[in-house]
Design a protein around this motif. Structure first.
Motif, PDB file in Angstrom:
ATOM      1  N   GLY A  72      -3.317   3.727  -1.688  1.00 32.24           N
ATOM      2  CA  GLY A  72      -4.323   3.280  -0.518  1.00 32.24           C
ATOM      3  C   GLY A  72      -3.779   1.999   0.044  1.00 32.24           C
ATOM      4  O   GLY A  72      -2.493   1.852   0.471  1.00 32.24           O
ATOM      5  N   ASP A  73      -4.827   1.169   0.384  1.00 35.24           N
ATOM      6  CA  ASP A  73      -4.481  -0.137   0.870  1.00 35.24           C
ATOM      7  C   ASP A  73      -4.591  -1.314  -0.154  1.00 35.24           C
ATOM      8  O   ASP A  73      -5.773  -1.068  -0.909  1.00 35.24           O
ATOM      9  N   PRO A  74      -3.825  -2.385  -0.101  1.00 39.68           N
ATOM     10  CA  PRO A  74      -3.798  -3.411  -1.126  1.00 39.68           C
ATOM     11  C   PRO A  74      -5.384  -4.039  -1.261  1.00 39.68           C
ATOM     12  O   PRO A  74      -5.789  -4.526  -2.462  1.00 39.68           O
ATOM     13  N   GLY A 127      -8.119  -2.561  -1.037  1.00 42.99           N
ATOM     14  CA  GLY A 127      -9.166  -1.416  -1.039  1.00 42.99           C
ATOM     15  C   GLY A 127      -9.980  -1.647  -2.513  1.00 42.99           C
ATOM     16  O   GLY A 127     -11.144  -1.140  -2.653  1.00 42.99           O
ATOM     17  N   HIS A 171       0.151  -3.326   4.526  1.00 43.38           N
ATOM     18  CA  HIS A 171      -1.017  -2.335   4.530  1.00 43.38           C
ATOM     19  C   HIS A 171      -0.452  -0.855   4.671  1.00 43.38           C
ATOM     20  O   HIS A 171       0.378  -0.654   5.062  1.00 43.38           O
ATOM     21  N   ASN A 172      -1.704   0.068   4.341  1.00 44.76           N
ATOM     22  CA  ASN A 172      -1.630   1.391   4.485  1.00 44.76           C
ATOM     23  C   ASN A 172      -2.823   2.110   4.613  1.00 44.76           C
ATOM     24  O   ASN A 172      -3.705   1.332   4.675  1.00 44.76           O
ATOM     25  N   ALA A 173      -2.840   3.358   4.794  1.00 43.44           N
ATOM     26  CA  ALA A 173      -4.071   4.156   4.867  1.00 43.44           C
ATOM     27  C   ALA A 173      -4.909   4.065   3.780  1.00 43.44           C
ATOM     28  O   ALA A 173      -4.190   4.019   2.503  1.00 43.44           O
ATOM     29  N   SER A 174      -6.078   4.115   3.920  1.00 44.28           N
ATOM     30  CA  SER A 174      -7.096   4.068   2.552  1.00 44.28           C
ATOM     31  C   SER A 174      -8.228   5.142   2.937  1.00 44.28           C
ATOM     32  O   SER A 174      -8.353   5.266   4.297  1.00 44.28           O
ATOM     33  N   GLY A 217       0.632  -1.092   0.252  1.00 41.52           N
ATOM     34  CA  GLY A 217       0.074   0.054   0.035  1.00 41.52           C
ATOM     35  C   GLY A 217       0.832   1.430   0.024  1.00 41.52           C
ATOM     36  O   GLY A 217       1.881   1.272   0.691  1.00 41.52           O
ATOM     37  N   THR A 233       5.154   3.033   4.105  1.00 37.62           N
ATOM     38  CA  THR A 233       5.555   2.580   5.370  1.00 37.62           C
ATOM     39  C   THR A 233       6.986   2.277   4.942  1.00 37.62           C
ATOM     40  O   THR A 233       7.481   1.871   3.867  1.00 37.62           O
ATOM     41  N   GLY A 291      -0.588   4.452   0.508  1.00 34.65           N
ATOM     42  CA  GLY A 291      -1.197   5.359   1.326  1.00 34.65           C
ATOM     43  C   GLY A 291      -2.035   6.252   0.421  1.00 34.65           C
ATOM     44  O   GLY A 291      -2.112   6.019  -0.866  1.00 34.65           O
ATOM     45  N   ASN A 345     -10.579   4.266   5.968  1.00 36.52           N
ATOM     46  CA  ASN A 345     -10.535   4.610   7.366  1.00 36.52           C
ATOM     47  C   ASN A 345     -10.145   6.165   7.449  1.00 36.52           C
ATOM     48  O   ASN A 345     -10.657   6.762   8.502  1.00 36.52           O
TER      49      ASN A 345
END
Length: 277
Positions: free
Chosen positions: A86-88, A90, A112-115, A7, A17, A9, A118
């Motif tokens: 975003g996130d994988p 999403g 993962h990361n922010a999407s 991800g 990350t 972000g 959230n």
């Protein structure tokens, strides 16, 4: 060997990350998924290649959906990274890629990361009060579906908020070009909050004309969000009718229909209100 889904972000390449960056750098090849969001279109190629220490391969709709076997074939003997805005998870496309990899016995690693799923809480509405997320499609003269509105109503009736993801048209072809096999694509189009609000109002009017019960109307509060996670993020709280006139600026946009709100949520929304009332 491993297929890595990483991800990125929401804002820019710096939102990746540390684990994601280190993982991508260690891979033989890096693909950048290019069509479920627009962050990737604004990324500088030189900056990308410099960040990862190797050439980043653009993977458009055709690559991800139709030529995924190429990526999976490579992951049999090499570590391959697919960067996702975003996130994988999403988008369902990436879940399909994971399933296909597992069917072939390929190990999958997800960073993962922010999407938006959230980050939408930045408007002040609590995540645990959201119901089913809805995708709003762009209408055409001959195709104006209302099914997504029923899901919004279902959430609303239960007092739940609804995140409405607005349509993106990237690498779309005309019927004529598809029939002729021409690799010509229409300019990218991104649905705006005002366009989505206009569709909602039209659906409400149609249902009133059919004497159907509809709890949502022109005075229903809504929240528009644009470019969440970017430096020029914009949030506006107003009525559905008012939203049809709000210019949220450049894409990407999403629209939220609040359900039952807590006093703290109402106080937060007031900070984004476009009018005093």
């Amino acid at each position: 060997m491993v297929l890595h889904l990483i991800g990125l972000g929401l804002g820019d390449i710096k939102d990746i990350t540390i684990r994601g960056l280190e993982t991508a750098k260690s891979c033989s090849k890096i693909y950048l998924e290019m069509y479920t969001s627009i962050l990737s279109y604004g990324l500088d190629r030189t900056e990308l290649n410099k960040a990862f220490g190797k050439d980043v391969i653009e993977a458009d709709r055709e690559m991800v959906e139709q030529l995924a076997d190429q990526v999976l074939d490579e992951a049999v003997s090499e570590d391959i990274a697919v960067l996702v805005v975003g996130d994988p998870f999403g988008a369902t496309t990436h879940a399909d890629l994971v399933l296909r990899a597992k069917q072939r016995g390929i190990k999958v690693d997800v960073v993962h990361n922010a999407s938006i799923m959230n980050a939408v809480a930045c408007c002040g509405l609590q995540l645990y009060s959201f119901g089913e997320t809805v995708s709003v499609v762009m209408w055409t003269d001959g195709w104006q579906p209302e099914s997504y509105f029923d899901k919004v109503l279902s959430n609303f009736e239960r007092g739940l908020h609804t995140l409405c993801l607005l349509d993106i048209k990237v690498k779309e072809q005309t019927v004529e070009n598809m029939m002729k096999g021409n690799k010509k694509y229409e300019p990218p189009r991104y649905q705006t909050c005002s366009e989505a609000a206009e569709q909602f109002l039209k659906i409400c009017e149609r249902r009133q004309e059919r004497s159907e019960a509809c709890l949502i109307n022109a005075e229903t509060p809504v929240v528009g969000l644009a470019r969440v996670g970017w430096k020029d993020q914009h949030i506006a709280s107003c009525t559905l009718r008012e939203m049809t006139l709000v210019n949220m600026g450049a894409p990407l946009h999403c629209l939220v229909i609040p359900g039952k709100t807590h006093p703290m949520e109402e106080e937060m929304l007031q900070t984004f209100a476009i009018s005093k009332r």
